[in-house]
Scaffold this motif. Sequence first.
Motif, PDB file in Angstrom:
ATOM      1  N   SER A  89      14.096   0.729   4.314  1.00 39.38           N
ATOM      2  CA  SER A  89      14.445   1.817   3.408  1.00 39.38           C
ATOM      3  C   SER A  89      13.711   1.693   2.072  1.00 39.38           C
ATOM      4  N   HIS A  90      13.364   2.862   1.538  1.00 30.25           N
ATOM      5  CA  HIS A  90      12.757   2.916   0.197  1.00 30.25           C
ATOM      6  C   HIS A  90      13.649   3.815  -0.671  1.00 30.25           C
ATOM      7  N   SER A  91      14.979   3.718  -0.424  1.00 28.59           N
ATOM      8  CA  SER A  91      16.014   4.555  -1.046  1.00 28.59           C
ATOM      9  C   SER A  91      16.017   5.927  -0.380  1.00 28.59           C
TER      10      SER A  91
ATOM     11  N   PHE B  27       3.983  -0.714   3.321  1.00 23.05           N
ATOM     12  CA  PHE B  27       3.625   0.635   2.836  1.00 23.05           C
ATOM     13  C   PHE B  27       4.892   1.303   2.329  1.00 23.05           C
ATOM     14  N   ASP B  28       4.835   1.816   1.123  1.00 23.42           N
ATOM     15  CA  ASP B  28       5.992   2.503   0.554  1.00 23.42           C
ATOM     16  C   ASP B  28       5.860   4.023   0.685  1.00 23.42           C
ATOM     17  N   ASP B  29       6.988   4.664   0.687  1.00 22.42           N
ATOM     18  CA  ASP B  29       7.178   6.114   0.556  1.00 22.42           C
ATOM     19  C   ASP B  29       7.393   6.861   1.879  1.00 22.42           C
ATOM     20  N   GLY B  30       6.604   6.528   2.934  1.00 24.89           N
ATOM     21  CA  GLY B  30       6.785   7.255   4.195  1.00 24.89           C
ATOM     22  C   GLY B  30       5.905   8.477   4.307  1.00 24.89           C
TER      23      GLY B  30
ATOM     24  N   TYR C 289       0.846  -1.195   0.000  1.00 24.62           N
ATOM     25  CA  TYR C 289       0.000   0.000   0.000  1.00 24.62           C
ATOM     26  C   TYR C 289       0.880   1.243   0.000  1.00 24.62           C
ATOM     27  N   HIS C 290       0.245   2.376  -0.210  1.00 22.08           N
ATOM     28  CA  HIS C 290       0.958   3.646  -0.120  1.00 22.08           C
ATOM     29  C   HIS C 290       0.256   4.518   0.916  1.00 22.08           C
ATOM     30  N   GLU C 291      -0.635   5.375   0.430  1.00 22.51           N
ATOM     31  CA  GLU C 291      -1.301   6.285   1.367  1.00 22.51           C
ATOM     32  C   GLU C 291      -2.710   5.808   1.709  1.00 22.51           C
TER      33      GLU C 291
ATOM     34  N   SER D 229      16.282   9.224  -2.320  1.00 24.58           N
ATOM     35  CA  SER D 229      15.531  10.249  -3.067  1.00 24.58           C
ATOM     36  C   SER D 229      14.381   9.688  -3.907  1.00 24.58           C
ATOM     37  N   HIS D 230      14.133   8.383  -3.811  1.00 22.00           N
ATOM     38  CA  HIS D 230      13.064   7.749  -4.588  1.00 22.00           C
ATOM     39  C   HIS D 230      13.263   7.944  -6.091  1.00 22.00           C
ATOM     40  N   PRO D 231      14.402   7.456  -6.640  1.00 19.82           N
ATOM     41  CA  PRO D 231      14.624   7.595  -8.089  1.00 19.82           C
ATOM     42  C   PRO D 231      13.563   6.836  -8.875  1.00 19.82           C
TER      43      PRO D 231
HETATM   44 ZN   LIG Z   1       7.614   4.555  -3.795  1.00 21.75          ZN
END
Ligand SMILES: [Zn+2]
Length: 244
Positions: free
Chosen positions: A122-124, A69-72, A12-14, A126-128
């Motif tokens: 971690s999701h990197s 969940f990705d992104d933060g 999921y994301h948001e 800078s999110h390239p």
């Molecule tokens: Zn992402």
Amino acid sequence: MPSNNRLMTFLYHEVCDNPEESGFVTKNSLQYTHTIAEFEEHLSAIAASETVVKDFNEKCDLDKISITFDDGGISALCSAEMLEKYGWRGHYFIATKYIGQKGFLSSADISDLRKRGHYIGSHSHSHPKSCRDLSFEALKYEWENSKKILEDILSEDVFTASIPNGQYSGRTLNVLKSSGYSHVFTSMPTVKPWNEKGLVMYGRFYPKRNTSRVKIEKLSRFEGVYFEYLLRKLKQTLKLKFKG
Ligand SMILES: [Zn+2]
């Protein structure tokens, strides 16, 4: 249910009723933003499967479900609370460059989520758009820097990573390994973890905004998994064909 150590991992994301307020806001990202009511419906569908959400790393012979969940984005505070009502914990992958920025978790939020038992990876940095296109040095910066930032916040080892947009190459995995990660989450819809370049790799299924409760319930029972995999492969092939 067959006992062969399968892991159904949802991505999921948001989770928020105002999609403008959390995480990356793009036309593409909005199709993965769920309202609170939709997410609650998905959670109740997962609960109906009677598969217990467990620590993804726990050694057991049961099929497991993991919710990531990705992104933060700041809406993690909402989704975490919703998971806790079921007694579950989520796995939150943070793009560390955005920590503390508008719409994203702060260092204190991340620390608090971990204290409440949620997992942080971690999701990197800078999110390239695609890790595939980055040089060795750029990849090293992305993954080493991000790991250090999270470890400074949490005062513990951070060893899980999720790859932005699921785009990676062997070089990405080599850098992840040499940076100290051991578990990597991809966007390939599979349920059998596999080993690659010395890393434990996981597939994930990402429900869209309009993904039905029925489908979530089926996936939670590990039904329709191969169909999803074939569909993804077909989409990838068509994409390559149009590109080249
Ligand atoms: Zn992402």
